[in-house]
Design a protein around this motif. Sequence first.
Motif, PDB file in Angstrom:
ATOM      1  N   UNK A 138      38.753  40.736  45.767  1.00  0.00           N
ATOM      2  CA  UNK A 138      38.703  41.999  45.300  1.00  0.00           C
ATOM      3  C   UNK A 138      38.192  42.946  46.424  1.00  0.00           C
ATOM      4  N   UNK A 139      39.219  43.975  47.116  1.00  0.00           N
ATOM      5  CA  UNK A 139      38.541  44.840  48.250  1.00  0.00           C
ATOM      6  C   UNK A 139      38.053  46.084  47.534  1.00  0.00           C
ATOM      7  N   UNK A 140      36.592  46.296  47.836  1.00  0.00           N
ATOM      8  CA  UNK A 140      35.987  47.252  47.134  1.00  0.00           C
ATOM      9  C   UNK A 140      35.652  48.367  48.300  1.00  0.00           C
ATOM     10  N   UNK A 141      36.380  48.558  49.424  1.00  0.00           N
ATOM     11  CA  UNK A 141      36.020  49.443  50.370  1.00  0.00           C
ATOM     12  C   UNK A 141      35.953  50.722  49.975  1.00  0.00           C
ATOM     13  N   UNK A 142      37.035  50.977  48.975  1.00  0.00           N
ATOM     14  CA  UNK A 142      37.017  52.636  48.513  1.00  0.00           C
ATOM     15  C   UNK A 142      36.461  52.696  47.143  1.00  0.00           C
ATOM     16  N   UNK A 143      35.842  51.812  46.701  1.00  0.00           N
ATOM     17  CA  UNK A 143      34.944  52.103  45.619  1.00  0.00           C
ATOM     18  C   UNK A 143      33.700  52.479  45.558  1.00  0.00           C
ATOM     19  N   UNK A 144      33.583  53.825  45.110  1.00  0.00           N
ATOM     20  CA  UNK A 144      31.986  54.363  45.565  1.00  0.00           C
ATOM     21  C   UNK A 144      31.178  54.201  44.441  1.00  0.00           C
ATOM     22  N   UNK A 145      31.546  53.781  43.265  1.00  0.00           N
ATOM     23  CA  UNK A 145      30.600  53.566  42.100  1.00  0.00           C
ATOM     24  C   UNK A 145      31.179  52.379  41.195  1.00  0.00           C
ATOM     25  N   UNK A 146      29.934  51.594  40.609  1.00  0.00           N
ATOM     26  CA  UNK A 146      30.290  50.490  39.673  1.00  0.00           C
ATOM     27  C   UNK A 146      29.121  50.681  38.646  1.00  0.00           C
ATOM     28  N   UNK A 147      29.358  50.990  37.483  1.00  0.00           N
ATOM     29  CA  UNK A 147      28.519  51.080  36.635  1.00  0.00           C
ATOM     30  C   UNK A 147      28.397  49.602  35.581  1.00  0.00           C
ATOM     31  N   UNK A 148      27.466  49.483  34.701  1.00  0.00           N
ATOM     32  CA  UNK A 148      27.262  48.350  34.124  1.00  0.00           C
ATOM     33  C   UNK A 148      28.637  47.587  33.487  1.00  0.00           C
ATOM     34  N   UNK A 149      29.472  48.734  32.861  1.00  0.00           N
ATOM     35  CA  UNK A 149      30.701  48.033  32.422  1.00  0.00           C
ATOM     36  C   UNK A 149      31.476  47.434  33.566  1.00  0.00           C
ATOM     37  N   UNK A 150      31.526  48.018  34.585  1.00  0.00           N
ATOM     38  CA  UNK A 150      32.180  47.702  35.848  1.00  0.00           C
ATOM     39  C   UNK A 150      31.635  46.328  36.238  1.00  0.00           C
ATOM     40  N   UNK A 151      30.405  46.143  36.297  1.00  0.00           N
ATOM     41  CA  UNK A 151      30.017  44.853  36.520  1.00  0.00           C
ATOM     42  C   UNK A 151      30.201  43.793  35.703  1.00  0.00           C
ATOM     43  N   UNK A 152      30.078  43.998  34.231  1.00  0.00           N
ATOM     44  CA  UNK A 152      30.418  43.133  33.280  1.00  0.00           C
ATOM     45  C   UNK A 152      32.227  42.732  33.300  1.00  0.00           C
ATOM     46  N   UNK A 153      32.834  43.447  33.857  1.00  0.00           N
ATOM     47  CA  UNK A 153      34.354  43.550  34.013  1.00  0.00           C
ATOM     48  C   UNK A 153      34.421  42.351  35.490  1.00  0.00           C
ATOM     49  N   UNK A 154      33.614  42.608  36.263  1.00  0.00           N
ATOM     50  CA  UNK A 154      33.696  41.827  37.560  1.00  0.00           C
ATOM     51  C   UNK A 154      33.373  40.303  37.094  1.00  0.00           C
ATOM     52  N   UNK A 155      32.203  40.139  36.195  1.00  0.00           N
ATOM     53  CA  UNK A 155      31.609  38.919  35.780  1.00  0.00           C
ATOM     54  C   UNK A 155      32.783  38.285  34.913  1.00  0.00           C
ATOM     55  N   UNK A 156      33.274  38.870  34.014  1.00  0.00           N
ATOM     56  CA  UNK A 156      34.449  38.412  33.150  1.00  0.00           C
ATOM     57  C   UNK A 156      35.355  37.889  33.948  1.00  0.00           C
ATOM     58  N   UNK A 157      35.998  38.593  34.876  1.00  0.00           N
ATOM     59  CA  UNK A 157      37.050  38.389  35.701  1.00  0.00           C
ATOM     60  C   UNK A 157      36.806  36.942  36.386  1.00  0.00           C
ATOM     61  N   UNK A 158      35.391  37.104  37.023  1.00  0.00           N
ATOM     62  CA  UNK A 158      35.220  35.892  37.735  1.00  0.00           C
ATOM     63  C   UNK A 158      35.214  34.496  36.839  1.00  0.00           C
ATOM     64  N   UNK A 159      34.808  34.645  35.487  1.00  0.00           N
ATOM     65  CA  UNK A 159      34.649  33.520  34.585  1.00  0.00           C
ATOM     66  C   UNK A 159      36.123  33.124  34.224  1.00  0.00           C
ATOM     67  N   UNK A 160      37.109  34.278  34.256  1.00  0.00           N
ATOM     68  CA  UNK A 160      38.405  33.896  33.702  1.00  0.00           C
ATOM     69  C   UNK A 160      39.190  33.126  34.592  1.00  0.00           C
TER      70      UNK A 160
END
Length: 156
Positions: free
Chosen positions: A66-88
């Motif tokens: 996941x290339x996040x170079x152009x992602x300027x903000x991640x909130x707690x739901x976004x972090x949750x999505x990253x962790x859930x995706x990692x687990x999947x």
Amino acid sequence: MRGRPKVPFAWRKRDNNGMDLSLTERSKEGIVILDAKGQIVAGDGADRLRERLKDVAESGSANAILNLANVDYIDSSGLGALVMSFSALKKKQGTLKLLNLTRRNVELLVLTKLETVFEVFDDEQSAVNSFFPNREIKRFDILSFLQQRNKGADGE
């Protein structure tokens, strides 16, 4: 098993906060790379990212960057999505690696201790090489990165 598209896949959806999240899929040496642009926040942004990475996991390509170079903000739901995706992806014997994080997003990973979960890279070829055991990898040094940024902020 679902087939993978042969051409780059772009997904653009407006989240509930009015900010666009754009995901463009490409492949390099058989590794799926998602280029994200915008904010990964509660609502459609986090949901769409999680759904897209779940699709990647279910398609048989269980390794993703996941290339996040152009992602300027991640909130707690976004972090949750990253962790859930990692687990999947992990359940399918794959993994999710992060590429080109902004200073703020590096600090967020450190603050939440997620730098111990995700492999982070600042060079795309090194991220791709990390999926192949006999290739040279240039690892991203989070501590050094943060120390350099702090020195610059202190005026040293």
